[in-house]
Design a protein around this motif. Structure first.
Motif: not given
Length: 122
Positions: A28-50
């Motif tokens: 079912t992956f072809s029916r899923y949206a996909t996002g990229w997130f990133r997290q640097a040391p000491g920082k909160e997780r950040e949205f990158v792209a979807a």
């Protein structure tokens, strides 16, 4: 259930490029949206792209607009993140995540990978 695995991270000089891949298993992956997130040391997780499951809708975080491009190849069950003009502040662990709805909130995505390290040297 969808499982995703990231690859393509590494060490690159500032101004360089990397392409991350997010390969999924599950019919079912072809029916899923996909996002990229990133997290640097000491920082909160950040949205990158979807990207939506059709690929027709894309979102980008303000810090990467104009430099990063998200795309997908459903035939290969893979989503890509092309990263150009990399900066030292892009250094982080990058995570791929899949979910039924596209958005910028991490809570929308139920299936997460283990992450891949991207290090940009200045």
């Amino acid at each position: 259930q969808v499982q995703v695995v990231e690859s393509g991270g590494g060490l690159v000089q500032a101004g360089g490029s990397l392409r991350l891949s997010c390969e999924a298993s599950g019919r079912t992956f072809s029916r899923y949206a996909t996002g990229w997130f990133r997290q640097a040391p000491g920082k909160e997780r950040e949205f990158v792209a979807a990207i939506s499951w059709t690929g027709s809708i894309t979102y980008y975080g303000d810090s990467v607009k104009g430099r990063f491009t998200i795309s997908r190849d459903n035939a290969k069950s893979t989503v890509y993140l092309q990263m150009n003009s990399l900066k030292s502040e892009d250094t982080a662990v990058y995570y791929c995540a899949a979910g039924p709805l596209i958005g910028t909130s991490a809570g929308l995505y139920q299936n997460w990978g283990q992450g891949t390290q991207v290090t940009v040297s200045s």
